[in-house]
Design a protein around this motif. Structure first.
Motif: not given
Lengths: 214, 605
Positions: A122-128, A130-131, B160, B162-163
């Motif tokens: 839920g934060g802004i850099a969550y899963e950022r 991941e790619m 980004w 992934g998000r």
């Protein structure tokens, strides 16, 4: 990579992550199985866990409301006092009613945009990033010219992969023996039980991608 | 020396310089791009574009270039025609200056990204598309630029990817822009059928223009410039990295809608309906966005809503029939809004990705240049006298006050101006002043010139741009010459009231009064309940209706009513009426004999 350290430390990989989760040792063991490891998550929350979760939630939302730290500290002390007043209630019915009233008060007073840490769900850099997290088998598809840029690693890589292939059967056998029949109770992986064995899923842990790209 | 030739050459050279980082790597394997080469290319383009602007300022030379024509239909001309007039000659250096600063900043901000060159290439593509849009004399070329900036916006917001939220935001941007594109295509279709041309020069002046194409243009501007109704994509677009927000969603892309209205202004001149619609839509957008910005806690969202509010103000200016003033506001707004985004990016990166102003505070001593420029940007945004924002904003409010128009629009705009001051002061106080709320042991520094030089350059622009542009351009419409002192001071008074209110509220917030939710604050925090209502309610209804039509209605009609069941029911009705006749009574049979003889006699008569 110190293989000896991996094989020696019991539950260093899996147990460590589960140890921080349960706030209190679970007094009720999960139904129909062997007792869980100390500090592992159980199937139901205890009353203590629920109260503590309510306290932490309300502190976080209070922090979202009271932006300035001195004001927050004042109201946090008041909140702590409200929780402490009912600390020694022994009657479970009354305690559950108090908890329910607390949850409703929390719901009414919650902040519409609570402060969420950037990397939390839920934060802004969550899963950022991941790619950028590629699996390690992509390394097998590199061009030899690219592999020549990292000669030391690729020289040892074949040995590590051989080790992984050999120990995979033993890891799967250990997991199959140790998992109860109706599914695993926790996410924690058991440590290696015998001398010379490797902990199960060690390869996945060791070759996990970085949290943030280089 | 032929000035128009020099003008043309330098403008085309600007565009050619920008396309070299795209073409050269394709031609040779040795010529690879790096972020530094792209930044230097944009810097060179900026310096080249200063020449035509200077030529225009000192000699008033304008030019219309017509290149190759697409012979698609013999009777309809679609040339590549480029118009180098006041708007394009002035906006080119501004856009290139802002882009150069942002790209230089991005070399620091995105330094840890593995695909930084791809990022810079995307930004370059976007810049080229935007400049094509600006220089277009033809709605066709403008449409190419329009779609180009839309696509690049999609790719950059979902950088980004992934998000999940980034992908949703990018889709939102594309879909909302697409709804606006329908309006633009409507106008292009009408123009093609009614006037047989898409050239801006040949736009029919009213009163011949019906309102429908104008509504199409207003819809296009609503979609691209995030006016109320098609606005949710702009705050959601903050999912992209800060350089993207600074370039696209504050200075350049979102003004494309307003720019379209400025270019097609001859159509609007006398159509009071369209102008009033612009006015009211702009006033509503500016107030709505300013209300939403009051309670946001994410610094980028505050600046995004501030952008949305200023775009509403630009739409109000269009509604007042003052396109040049709207263009002035676009130009000055580009400087200080890009600078605000860059300052916030510097703060965010130093705090390791923290964007919530509740966890920032007291960083004035740690980041002196950044916070100083943040203050300058905020003052310019509020319209402080003699900074950049003053020249455009104050003139707009003066013209608004002295025009004969809708009082409601006027009141909304004034209220929005004071709200601008409120959220700006709130942001400044929570981010810069007061006690420190950041995690301890945060090593913050601005020692890198890649951070400080763009920000200080843009600060210089924010201070001087308004003065310079107004000194060197002659307005085509006379500004209001006399007005009472109270009208003249309205903007200042309203802003001062807003500042005072913000200071009072923040003093109240520091004392021991615990806040609760109120209906008004809930309205502001949930962004007017617009997102769940439109995204869920109308979409589910239309999809359900479509599903019913596709599955039930077609099946019902073809297979039941017009097919076997319908036939069967007709037959059944016929047989049910006919069977009682077979009752076995002689009288009935005699009656039917008589009836048939009667019918035969009558038919042979």
């Amino acid at each position: 990579m110190n293989l000896a350290r991996l094989m020696a430390a019991p539950g260093a990989l899996g147990g460590g992550s589960a140890g921080g989760q349960g706030r209190a040792p679970s007094r009720h063991s999960p139904r129909g199985g062997r007792p869980a490891e100390p500090g592992a998550m159980a199937a139901y929350l205890t009353h203590q866990q629920k109260v503590l979760r309510l306290y932490k939630k309300s502190l976080r939302h209070l922090e979202s409301w009271c932006i300035h730290r001195d004001k927050y500290r004042y109201y946090a002390c008041l909140l702590r006092d409200r929780f402490d007043k009912n600390k020694d209630v022994k009657d479970m019915v009354k305690a559950t009613e108090l908890l329910r009233a607390g949850e409703e008060e929390f719901w009414a007073n919650q902040h519409p945009q609570p402060y969420i840490f950037a990397d939390s769900p839920g934060g802004i850099a969550y899963e950022r990033y991941e790619m950028y997290k590629l699996p390690e088998w992509c390394l097998d598809f590199w061009h030899p010219s690219e592999k020549a840029m990292y000669p030391d690693y690729f020289a040892k890589r074949e040995q590590w992969k051989k080790l992984q292939r050999e120990s995979w059967e033993r890891e799967v056998k250990q997991l199959q023996e140790e998992t109860p029949s109706d599914g695993p109770k926790t996410e924690a992986l058991p440590p290696a039980r015998k001398e010379g064995h490797l902990p199960p899923m060690w390869w996945h842990h060791v070759t996990r991608p970085r949290e943030q790209p280089m | 020396m032929d000035l128009s030739l020099v003008l043309n050459t330098f403008m085309l050279l600007t565009l050619a310089t920008l396309s070299t980082p795209i073409l050269f790597p394709l031609l040779s394997n040795n010529l690879k791009n790096t972020p530094e080469t792209i930044t230097n290319t944009v810097k060179a383009s900026f310096l080249i574009s200063l020449v035509p602007m200077t030529i225009y300022i000192y000699s008033g030379t304008e030019s219309l270039t017509s290149l190759w024509e697409w012979k698609f239909i013999m009777t309809f001309k679609i040339p590549i025609s480029l118009k180098m007039d006041f708007y394009s000659l002035t906006f080119f250096p501004i856009a290139l200056f802002v882009s150069w600063s942002i790209l230089q900043f991005a070399t620091w901000y995105m330094a840890a990204d593995p695909y930084i060159t791809k990022f810079f290439t995307y930004l370059l593509f976007f810049l080229i598309a935007m400049l094509i849009l600006i220089i277009a004399n033809n709605l066709f070329i403008l449409f190419i630029g329009w779609e180009g900036v839309g696509i690049m916006s999609f790719l950059l917001i979902s950088w980004w990817h992934g998000r999940a939220e980034a992908n949703t935001a990018a889709l939102q941007a594309v879909l909302y822009n697409r709804i606006g594109d329908v309006g633009l295509i409507l106008c292009m279709a009408w123009l093609a059928s009614a006037t047989n041309t898409w050239e801006i020069q040949q736009l029919p002046t009213s009163p011949q223009t019906p309102t429908l194409p104008l509504l199409g243009l207003i819809l296009a501007a609503t979609g691209k410039s995030a006016q109320f109704g098609l606005h949710p994509w702009l705050p959601a677009a903050m999912e992209g990295p800060t350089p993207v927000s600074a370039l696209l969603h504050s200075s350049t892309m979102v003004v494309a809608g307003i720019f379209l209205l400025i270019r097609t202004h001859p159509l609007f001149n006398n159509n009071q309906t369209a102008l009033t619609l612009c006015l009211c839509l702009g006033a509503l957008s500016t107030l709505f966005a300013a209300t939403c910005a009051l309670t946001q806690n994410d610094i980028k969202k505050i600046i995004a809503f501030s952008t949305s509010s200023q775009l509403g103000l630009m739409m109000v200016t269009i509604g007042l029939n003052l396109p040049e003033l709207a263009f002035l506001h676009i130009s000055t707004h580009a400087f200080f809004k890009a600078m605000l985004f860059l300052c916030s990016g510097s703060i965010i990166h130093n705090l390791n990705g923290e964007q919530d102003i509740r966890k920032m505070g007291g960083i004035q001593k740690m980041l002196p240049t950044t916070t100083a420029c943040l203050t300058i940007g905020n003052l310019a945004l509020m319209g402080t006298p003699f900074l950049a924002g003053f020249y455009s904003k104050d003139q707009i409010i003066e013209s608004l006050n002295t025009s004969y128009l809708n009082t409601w629009a006027l009141l909304l705009t004034l209220l929005a101006t004071s709200f601008t001051a409120v959220y700006t002061i709130r942001m400044t106080m929570l981010v810069q002043t007061g006690f420190v709320r950041i995690p301890p042991l945060t090593p913050m520094n601005e020692n890198n010139p890649a951070v400080t030089s763009p920000i200080t350059r843009l600060a210089l622009g924010s201070i001087t741009a308004g003065f310079l542009i107004t000194s060197f351009t002659i307005p085509t419409k006379t500004p209001p010459t006399t007005m009472p002192l109270s009208i003249k001071m309205t903007a200042l008074v309203v802003t001062a009231l807003g500042i005072f209110l913000a200071l009072e509220i923040s003093k109240m917030a520091q004392t021991l009064i615990l806040k609760k939710q109120t209906p008004l604050s809930n309205f502001s925090v949930s962004l007017g309940y617009f997102n769940p209502l439109t995204h869920r309610l109308s979409m589910t209804n239309s999809l359900k209706g479509g599903q019913n039509i596709a599955s039930h209605l077609i099946d019902l009609s073809w297979y039941k009513m017009l097919g076997p069941e319908g036939l069967a029911s007709l037959q059944l009705k016929a047989t049910k009426t006919a069977t009682p006749l077979h009752s076995g009574l002689i009288k009935a049979y005699l009656g039917s004999f008589a009836l048939s003889i009667l019918i035969i006699l009558m038919s042979s008569y």
